[in-house]
Structures are given as structure tokens and as C-alpha cells.
Design a protein around this motif. Structure first.
Motif, PDB file in Angstrom:
ATOM      1  N   PHE A 101       0.958  -1.208   0.016  1.00 31.53           N
ATOM      2  CA  PHE A 101       0.096  -0.084   0.098  1.00 31.53           C
ATOM      3  C   PHE A 101       0.802   1.451   0.009  1.00 31.53           C
ATOM      4  O   PHE A 101       2.041   1.351   0.718  1.00 31.53           O
ATOM      5  CB  PHE A 101      -0.735   0.164   1.272  1.00 31.53           C
ATOM      6  N   ASP A 102       0.648   2.398  -0.862  1.00 30.18           N
ATOM      7  CA  ASP A 102       1.071   3.708  -0.737  1.00 30.18           C
ATOM      8  C   ASP A 102      -0.221   4.278  -0.168  1.00 30.18           C
ATOM      9  O   ASP A 102      -1.332   4.414  -0.499  1.00 30.18           O
ATOM     10  CB  ASP A 102       1.332   4.177  -2.206  1.00 30.18           C
ATOM     11  N   ILE A 103       0.229   5.314   0.728  1.00 26.77           N
ATOM     12  CA  ILE A 103      -0.728   6.290   1.499  1.00 26.77           C
ATOM     13  C   ILE A 103      -0.528   7.669   0.875  1.00 26.77           C
ATOM     14  O   ILE A 103       0.581   8.116   1.143  1.00 26.77           O
ATOM     15  CB  ILE A 103      -0.709   6.165   2.932  1.00 26.77           C
ATOM     16  N   HIS A 104      -1.482   8.118   0.344  1.00 28.55           N
ATOM     17  CA  HIS A 104      -1.337   9.758  -0.083  1.00 28.55           C
ATOM     18  C   HIS A 104      -2.445  10.471   0.573  1.00 28.55           C
ATOM     19  O   HIS A 104      -3.539  10.661   0.249  1.00 28.55           O
ATOM     20  CB  HIS A 104      -1.471   9.774  -1.472  1.00 28.55           C
ATOM     21  N   ASP A 105      -2.153  11.272   1.808  1.00 30.68           N
ATOM     22  CA  ASP A 105      -3.010  12.035   2.552  1.00 30.68           C
ATOM     23  C   ASP A 105      -3.092  13.335   1.913  1.00 30.68           C
ATOM     24  O   ASP A 105      -2.342  14.377   2.504  1.00 30.68           O
ATOM     25  CB  ASP A 105      -2.593  11.989   3.993  1.00 30.68           C
ATOM     26  N   CYS A 106      -3.828  13.611   0.867  1.00 31.04           N
ATOM     27  CA  CYS A 106      -3.809  14.916   0.224  1.00 31.04           C
ATOM     28  C   CYS A 106      -5.074  15.092  -0.813  1.00 31.04           C
ATOM     29  O   CYS A 106      -5.936  14.108  -1.055  1.00 31.04           O
ATOM     30  CB  CYS A 106      -2.579  14.925  -0.712  1.00 31.04           C
ATOM     31  N   VAL A 107      -5.278  16.234  -1.198  1.00 31.12           N
ATOM     32  CA  VAL A 107      -6.245  16.556  -2.467  1.00 31.12           C
ATOM     33  C   VAL A 107      -5.557  16.470  -3.640  1.00 31.12           C
ATOM     34  O   VAL A 107      -4.478  16.864  -3.592  1.00 31.12           O
ATOM     35  CB  VAL A 107      -6.985  17.842  -2.171  1.00 31.12           C
ATOM     36  N   VAL A 108      -6.171  15.898  -4.499  1.00 32.15           N
ATOM     37  CA  VAL A 108      -5.668  15.769  -5.865  1.00 32.15           C
ATOM     38  C   VAL A 108      -6.033  17.098  -6.652  1.00 32.15           C
ATOM     39  O   VAL A 108      -7.275  17.279  -6.737  1.00 32.15           O
ATOM     40  CB  VAL A 108      -6.020  14.434  -6.715  1.00 32.15           C
ATOM     41  N   THR A 109      -5.033  17.473  -7.313  1.00 33.60           N
ATOM     42  CA  THR A 109      -5.113  18.974  -8.070  1.00 33.60           C
ATOM     43  C   THR A 109      -4.537  18.752  -9.339  1.00 33.60           C
ATOM     44  O   THR A 109      -3.702  17.857  -9.432  1.00 33.60           O
ATOM     45  CB  THR A 109      -4.732  20.059  -7.094  1.00 33.60           C
ATOM     46  N   GLU A 110      -4.810  19.882 -10.096  1.00 30.74           N
ATOM     47  CA  GLU A 110      -3.980  19.897 -11.301  1.00 30.74           C
ATOM     48  C   GLU A 110      -2.480  19.928 -11.040  1.00 30.74           C
ATOM     49  O   GLU A 110      -1.852  19.525 -11.915  1.00 30.74           O
ATOM     50  CB  GLU A 110      -4.381  21.251 -12.250  1.00 30.74           C
ATOM     51  N   ASP A 111      -2.028  20.631  -9.746  1.00 30.35           N
ATOM     52  CA  ASP A 111      -0.689  20.810  -9.590  1.00 30.35           C
ATOM     53  C   ASP A 111       0.151  19.433  -9.471  1.00 30.35           C
ATOM     54  O   ASP A 111       1.447  19.312  -9.342  1.00 30.35           O
ATOM     55  CB  ASP A 111      -0.625  21.699  -8.580  1.00 30.35           C
ATOM     56  N   ASN A 112      -0.687  18.484  -8.597  1.00 31.13           N
ATOM     57  CA  ASN A 112       0.023  17.417  -8.026  1.00 31.13           C
ATOM     58  C   ASN A 112      -0.531  16.012  -8.570  1.00 31.13           C
ATOM     59  O   ASN A 112      -0.029  14.938  -8.526  1.00 31.13           O
ATOM     60  CB  ASN A 112      -0.241  17.076  -6.567  1.00 31.13           C
ATOM     61  N   ALA A 113      -1.294  15.888  -9.726  1.00 28.79           N
ATOM     62  CA  ALA A 113      -2.079  14.740 -10.169  1.00 28.79           C
ATOM     63  C   ALA A 113      -1.287  14.122 -10.872  1.00 28.79           C
ATOM     64  O   ALA A 113      -1.138  12.699 -10.818  1.00 28.79           O
ATOM     65  CB  ALA A 113      -3.354  15.017 -10.993  1.00 28.79           C
ATOM     66  N   TRP A 114      -0.398  14.708 -11.705  1.00 25.86           N
ATOM     67  CA  TRP A 114       0.744  13.836 -12.750  1.00 25.86           C
ATOM     68  C   TRP A 114       1.647  13.363 -11.748  1.00 25.86           C
ATOM     69  O   TRP A 114       1.729  12.143 -11.981  1.00 25.86           O
ATOM     70  CB  TRP A 114       1.235  14.970 -13.479  1.00 25.86           C
ATOM     71  N   GLN A 115       2.332  14.018 -10.709  1.00 27.87           N
ATOM     72  CA  GLN A 115       3.133  13.262  -9.957  1.00 27.87           C
ATOM     73  C   GLN A 115       2.650  12.052  -9.033  1.00 27.87           C
ATOM     74  O   GLN A 115       3.423  11.270  -8.944  1.00 27.87           O
ATOM     75  CB  GLN A 115       3.683  14.489  -9.164  1.00 27.87           C
ATOM     76  N   LEU A 116       1.291  12.314  -8.618  1.00 28.58           N
ATOM     77  CA  LEU A 116       0.828  11.183  -7.855  1.00 28.58           C
ATOM     78  C   LEU A 116       0.406   9.802  -8.483  1.00 28.58           C
ATOM     79  O   LEU A 116       0.551   8.771  -8.069  1.00 28.58           O
ATOM     80  CB  LEU A 116      -0.615  11.714  -7.119  1.00 28.58           C
ATOM     81  N   LEU A 117      -0.016  10.085  -9.781  1.00 25.22           N
ATOM     82  CA  LEU A 117      -0.435   8.793 -10.655  1.00 25.22           C
ATOM     83  C   LEU A 117       0.636   8.480 -11.597  1.00 25.22           C
ATOM     84  O   LEU A 117       0.308   7.267 -12.066  1.00 25.22           O
ATOM     85  CB  LEU A 117      -1.547   9.385 -11.448  1.00 25.22           C
ATOM     86  N   LYS A 118       1.675   9.148 -11.573  1.00 27.20           N
ATOM     87  CA  LYS A 118       2.649   8.556 -12.744  1.00 27.20           C
ATOM     88  C   LYS A 118       3.250   7.127 -12.569  1.00 27.20           C
ATOM     89  O   LYS A 118       3.645   6.443 -13.454  1.00 27.20           O
ATOM     90  CB  LYS A 118       3.697   9.358 -12.988  1.00 27.20           C
ATOM     91  N   ASP A 119       3.343   6.717 -11.459  1.00 25.87           N
ATOM     92  CA  ASP A 119       4.062   5.243 -10.996  1.00 25.87           C
ATOM     93  C   ASP A 119       2.980   4.130 -10.948  1.00 25.87           C
ATOM     94  O   ASP A 119       3.344   3.103 -10.623  1.00 25.87           O
ATOM     95  CB  ASP A 119       4.645   5.237  -9.665  1.00 25.87           C
ATOM     96  N   TYR A 120       1.504   4.586 -11.319  1.00 29.45           N
ATOM     97  CA  TYR A 120       0.612   3.370 -11.455  1.00 29.45           C
ATOM     98  C   TYR A 120       0.318   3.001 -12.726  1.00 29.45           C
ATOM     99  O   TYR A 120       0.537   3.714 -13.777  1.00 29.45           O
ATOM    100  CB  TYR A 120      -0.517   3.842 -10.354  1.00 29.45           C
ATOM    101  N   ASP A 121      -0.297   1.897 -12.849  1.00 30.53           N
ATOM    102  CA  ASP A 121      -0.663   1.307 -14.073  1.00 30.53           C
ATOM    103  C   ASP A 121      -2.156   1.454 -14.455  1.00 30.53           C
ATOM    104  O   ASP A 121      -2.415   1.859 -15.880  1.00 30.53           O
ATOM    105  CB  ASP A 121      -0.501  -0.247 -14.221  1.00 30.53           C
ATOM    106  N   PHE A 122      -2.954   1.636 -13.455  1.00 32.52           N
ATOM    107  CA  PHE A 122      -4.234   1.903 -13.794  1.00 32.52           C
ATOM    108  C   PHE A 122      -4.910   2.883 -12.712  1.00 32.52           C
ATOM    109  O   PHE A 122      -4.211   2.903 -11.431  1.00 32.52           O
ATOM    110  CB  PHE A 122      -5.220   0.592 -13.404  1.00 32.52           C
TER     111      PHE A 122
END
Length: 237
Positions: A101-122
Motif C-alpha cells: 500500500f501507498d498512502i497519499h493524504d492529500c487533495v488531488v489537484t491539477e498541480d499534483n495529479a501527474w506526480q501522484l499517478l505517474k507510477d501506477y498502471d491503472f
């Protein structure tokens, strides 16, 4: 490769002709980000974890409230006031110790979405606000990530599989987000607790299908009445 304990855990899935050991290993190798650990995210996370998805990202900023408990079935009375990502991680890691599990305690925004999601397949979007939905959609398009979309209101659910092998995305259906003041919400209009369970379980199934390479739902926007089980499919052009 599956360990002996994993083989026993997933045996009933492995027995299915269209999954087998090959498919179960694909589930183990998959990395899936789930945005929102609320009404939709709870069943999505539970079933993906139970099915053997090897790596799950839990993304949420909120805390557990008493009014969540009738539908967000990952949580109990003792979780009230805790961060949802922490409460979800505790319950899910007990459910399946094989999942990372990876835990991301944050709101997803235009500024961080790319960085948050880049390492996932789906990516699975079960959030409840349009700013996040569009930020997630646009990041998935930029990154080439398949996206499972779901939303609920009252007895109704909406589901879609976007950006699957370059297929249509949210903006092909709704080019711009609506004014939030013009759209009813569950907090104002209510929702029956079983509705996110039904829709979230279908979202989990759609995600598993994507991991296994089954894309029958691409370019479809599904409207589901959970009371009558009537389903309307809109083909996105």
C-alpha cells in the motif's frame, strides 16, 4: 510468481478458465491508484485488495465521520476522527498482507495529479468533486493511464472506462466541468448506503477486467438505477 499461501488464497479465482495462474500473476503485478476512500472507494479498495492486486495507492484527504458509517463500510465507530487513508490502510492490510500500500493524504489537484499517478498502471476515480475529477482525467490522458470512473447520487450510479488504449476520455463526453452550485450532491440530497456498494463493486470488476486485458466497456458511459437495475449505455463518440 505466486507463493504457496497466495495460491491457496486465490484458488477459486485461479480455477476460472479466463484467469488461471497467468491472470492471477497479472493481478499481483498491477499497480492501481484509488482516488477517494469514501462510499465508492471503500468497496473498490476492499475487492481489489481481496482479489490480489499487488500494489494499491490510497488517495484521500478526509477524516472518518459518523455520517459516513452507513455506506463507507471499511470504517467503524472507533475510526471516527481518524484520517481515512490511515483507517483504510489498517483494515486492508489485515484483510490481505500480500498487498503493498501507498498512502497519499492529500487533495488531488491539477498541480499534483501527474506526480501522484505517474507510477501506477491503472487509476480508479471515486472522488466527489469536479475539480479533482477533471484533474485526474487530464493527468491520465497525459500519462496514458486507463481510468475507471464512477459517481453516485440518490439511487443512481454512473460508470465509465476512459482512456483505454487511447479511447475516449471524460472531456469527450463533458468538455468542461459544470458549476458545482448547479449539481446536487449526496451531502445535500442523500444516498442509500447500498448504492455506493453496488456501483463501487462494479468499478472494482471493471478494474480487474482492465488488468486482465478485457476492455468490453471502453467508450461507454453507463447509467445505472440501483433500485430497478435498469441500465442505460451511452456510446461516446
Amino acid at each position: 510468481m505466486l507463493a504457496k499461501e497466495e495460491f491457496q488464497r486465490y484458488l477459486k479465482q485461479i480455477l476460472l478458465d479466463d484467469i488461471g495462474l497467468y491472470g492471477q500473476n497479472k493481478l499481483k503485478e498491477a499497480k492501481v491508484a484509488v482516488i477517494g476512500a469514501g462510499g465508492l472507494g471503500c468497496p473498490v479498495l476492499q475487492y481489489l485488495c481481496a482479489a490480489g492486486i499487488g500494489h494499491l495507492g490510497i488517495i484521500d484527504f478526509d477524516v472518518v465521520e459518523e455520517s459516513n458509517l452507513h455506506r463507507q463500510i471499511l470504517y467503524g465507530q472507533t475510526d471516527i476522527g481518524l484520517k481515512k487513508v490511515q483507517a483504510a490502510y489498517k483494515r486492508l492490510s489485515e484483510q490481505n498482507p500480500n498487498t503493498i500500500f501507498d498512502i497519499h493524504d492529500c487533495v488531488v489537484t491539477e498541480d499534483n495529479a501527474w506526480q501522484l499517478l505517474k507510477d501506477y498502471d491503472f487509476v480508479v476515480d471515486g472522488c466527489d468533486n469536479f475539480a479533482t475529477r477533471y484533474a485526474v482525467n487530464d493527468a491520465c490522458v497525459s500519462l496514458g493511464k486507463p481510468l475507471v470512473y464512477g459517481s453516485i447520487l440518490g439511487y443512481m450510479g454512473q460508470l465509465a472506462g476512459f482512456n483505454i488504449g487511447g479511447s475516449k476520455n471524460l472531456r469527450n463526453l463533458f468538455p468542461e466541468p459544470p458549476n458545482p452550485e448547479d449539481v446536487p450532491s449526496c451531502s445535500e440530497n442523500g444516498v442509500l448506503g447500498t448504492v455506493p456498494g453496488i456501483v463501487g463493486t462494479i468499478m472494482a470488476q471493471m478494474t480487474i477486467d482492465m488488468v486482465l486485458g478485457r476492455f468490453e466497456f471502453r467508450d461507454q458511459f453507463i447509467l445505472l438505477n440501483t433500485r430497478t437495475l435498469e441500465r442505460t449505455v451511452l456510446h461516446i463518440t
